[in-house]
Design an enzyme around this catalytic site. Structure first.
Site, PDB file in Angstrom:
ATOM      1  N   GLU A   1      57.452  -2.858   0.570  1.00 32.89           N
ATOM      2  CA  GLU A   1      57.595  -2.548  -0.852  1.00 32.89           C
ATOM      3  C   GLU A   1      58.030  -1.102  -1.064  1.00 32.89           C
ATOM      4  OE1 GLU A   1      53.871  -3.229  -2.774  1.00 32.89           O
ATOM      5  OE2 GLU A   1      52.962  -1.380  -2.053  1.00 32.89           O
TER       6      GLU A   1
ATOM      7  N   ASP B   1      45.019  -8.266  -6.248  1.00 29.13           N
ATOM      8  CA  ASP B   1      45.659  -6.959  -6.108  1.00 29.13           C
ATOM      9  C   ASP B   1      44.818  -5.849  -6.747  1.00 29.13           C
ATOM     10  OD1 ASP B   1      47.620  -5.134  -5.454  1.00 29.13           O
ATOM     11  OD2 ASP B   1      49.229  -6.193  -6.490  1.00 29.13           O
TER      12      ASP B   1
END
Length: 568
Positions: A397, A342
């Site tokens: 998200e 990430d």
């Protein structure tokens, strides 16, 4: 003028050796004369170079992909290489006109060992009246999709961008971005767009090492079916770099979205493993907050139940060779199946090198990779089949702090998801901010393609929708064939995908309730269609079955911002 036509005769590129390229589709102008060129140590190409050679070859072949919209893509094209000489060096301008688009790149060779390249002059110019579907540029490529006349574009936009030119469509993208270059962005230009380097900083240059080859600048061109079904970004690459027999795409249970940012705990992750095993899903993702004190035990627990464990990692934990050697070896020893890395959040050359380095190093340990906070894919899944997905999208998200419009969702199948796997993390029934129906959410499991399909909601929420569980147990994460059945960006997307002998149709809409017609020409025999769709009001599901035959049209009523799944 050099003319190049694809093997079907529908696409023709006209190249002016002085620095423009135009394109016609079925006799209609799609690209007005558009700039190409690059500044090199041997002069500004092509204005300070001389054309000395022209070579043309036919390209045709079928290759295998472990995961994607098609398992055996077939590529047909005509490629012409124009060789130019400058002051001490040469540039090969390679132009490939395929049945589904045009692509070109620059190959520079000379007597300089290392030098800075400030970017290339690649651009695309469109006839008057062209309309664009783009998202504003962000380093994580999570801009919101919108429609705009090309004449009103003003600023920087993520790749890819979709353009309607009369009756034709063009998706502008790039392919083959690795550590030899940077990832690009779209910037507005008079009558079109340019592909430019991101970030006005010392990193907004490429270090060239003779010889050096740029990524492909790509325009996927045709009708909407051609665009959606295209595999051109992987067609243009070579691979695989290793035997991909061990690589397994799959569906993923994931607790982070529904539980917030709380620290992961062993008991909760065991419950998600049990749920994945019951559904037949291949993986569980343990996101940020896992503890090495219990992770090896979780891996063992999951392995006993036929479930693989993926683990989250921050980019800075893997951004050097020594860090990768230490951590990848440790995770592999534990039996971890893959990693989600990430926060790359950059398109510079060093970050692009990280993508290829990590993919290669992970493959040595038989670890799959999910790039999150990432660039947009450019076909590297063919070279590194263990790259199962990328984020690079404004996904589910955002429901945690904002929303995604149904229009945004119905643009993505025509833009971002065309060029590669998309980790949208779909099927979020419990999202308070969503404007979509439950049928729409369920259909994302088919409409969106990703080698890892992270179903984001909680196991408790899914248990409230047994009809959805039935679909999610059946839907695969990799496909043998994809067909575009209908729709328009921002309004509707209906896509059929086949795995083995089973077909799945997903349809999502934005706007008022309507009836969607599903053309069943892709069937080769009568069968039973099981339709899972919105019940009245769009807050629950209903399912029904009916017998259908090839060539029949299946009409499905759809709720406002609704959707459905058909299994055949």
């Amino acid at each position: 003028m050099v003319s190049i036509t694809d093997p079907t005769g529908e696409l023709t590129a006209e190249i002016d050796p002085n620095g423009t390229l135009g394109l016609e589709h079925d006799g209609r102008r799609v690209l007005d004369p558009s700039p190409y060129g690059i500044r090199t140590p041997y002069g500004h190409f092509p204005t300070e170079f001389e054309l000395v050679e022209e070579r043309t070859e036919s390209i045709e072949g079928t290759y295998e992909l472990v995961h994607g919209k098609a398992s055996t893509p077939h590529h047909r094209a005509t490629e012409t290489t124009l060789t130019f000489e400058g002051d001490g060096g040469t540039v090969d301008f390679q132009v490939r006109v395929a049945t589904d688009g045009v692509a070109y790149r620059y190959h520079i060779e000379g007597d300089h060992d290392q030098y800075l390249l400030p970017g290339d002059d690649s651009g695309f110019r469109f006839p008057s009246g062209t309309v664009a579907w783009v998202s504003e540029y962000q380093a994580n490529h999570e801009g919101h999709s919108r429609q705009s006349p090309v004449s009103a574009l003003d600023g920087e936009y993520n790749l890819p961008g979709l353009f309607r030119v009369g009756e034709s469509w063009a998706l502008i993208a790039e392919a083959g971005v690795d550590g030899t270059w940077m990832a690009g962005r779209l910037t507005d230009a008079n009558g079109g767009v340019d592909i430019a380097f991101p970030e006005a900083s010392p990193t907004s240059h490429v270090w060239g090492h003779d010889p050096v080859t740029s990524p492909w600048r790509v325009a996927i061109v045709g009708d909407l079916a051609t665009v959606v079904e295209s595999t051109l970004p992987t067609d243009l690459l070579e691979g695989p770099a290793f035997d991909p027999e061990w690589v397994e795409p799959g569906r993923v249970a994931w607790s982070w979205w529904s539980s917030g940012s709380q620290v992961r705990d062993f008991q909760t992750q065991k419950e998600y493993v049990d749920y994945a095993a019951a559904r037949g899903w291949e993986y569980v993702l343990v996101d940020a907050g896992w503890d090495e004190a219990w992770l090896p035990d979780l891996v063992e627990y999951a392995d006993e139940r036929g479930v693989g464990i993926e683990v989250w990692a921050n980019f800075i934990d893997l951004n050097t060779e020594s860090k990768r050697e230490q951590r990848l070896a440790q995770w592999s020893e534990w039996g971890v199946a893959g990693i989600k890395v990430d926060f790359m959040d950059s398109d510079d050359q060093g970050r692009m090198q990280f993508y290829t380095d990590l993919a290669g190093d992970a493959a040595e340990y038989e670890l799959t990779v999910n790039f999150h906070g990432s660039a947009v894919p450019t076909g590297l899944r063919r070279r590194f089949p263990n790259i199962l997905t990328y984020e690079g999208v404004r996904g589910a998200e955002y429901y945690k702090w904002d929303t995604n419009t149904p229009e945004h969702n119905t643009i993505l199948p025509f833009t971002r998801n065309v060029v590669g796997p998309m980790d949208y993390t779909p099927v979020t029934f419990s999202a308070d901010r969503r404007l979509t129906s439950v049928g729409h959410e369920l259909a994302l499991s088919v409409v969106y393609e990703s080698g890892l399909q992270h179903f984001a909601d909680s196991i408790e929420t899914y248990a409230e929708y047994p009809l959805a569980e039935d679909v999610l147990e059946a839907v695969p994460a990799a496909w043998d064939e994809t067909r575009f059945l209908g729709g328009r960006p921002g309004s509707q997307a209906t896509i059929a995908r086949r795995r083995g002998e089973a077909w799945f149709v997903g349809s999502i809409t934005a706007g008022p309730a309507r009836t969607v017609a599903v053309d069943l020409d892709f069937l080769d025999a009568p069968t039973t269609a099981t339709v899972t769709t919105d019940a009245a009001g769009g807050s629950s599901l209903e399912a029904y079955a009916q017998e259908v035959t090839p060539g029949e049209t299946l009409s499905v009523p759809v709720a406002e911002n609704g959707g459905f799944v058909v299994r055949l």
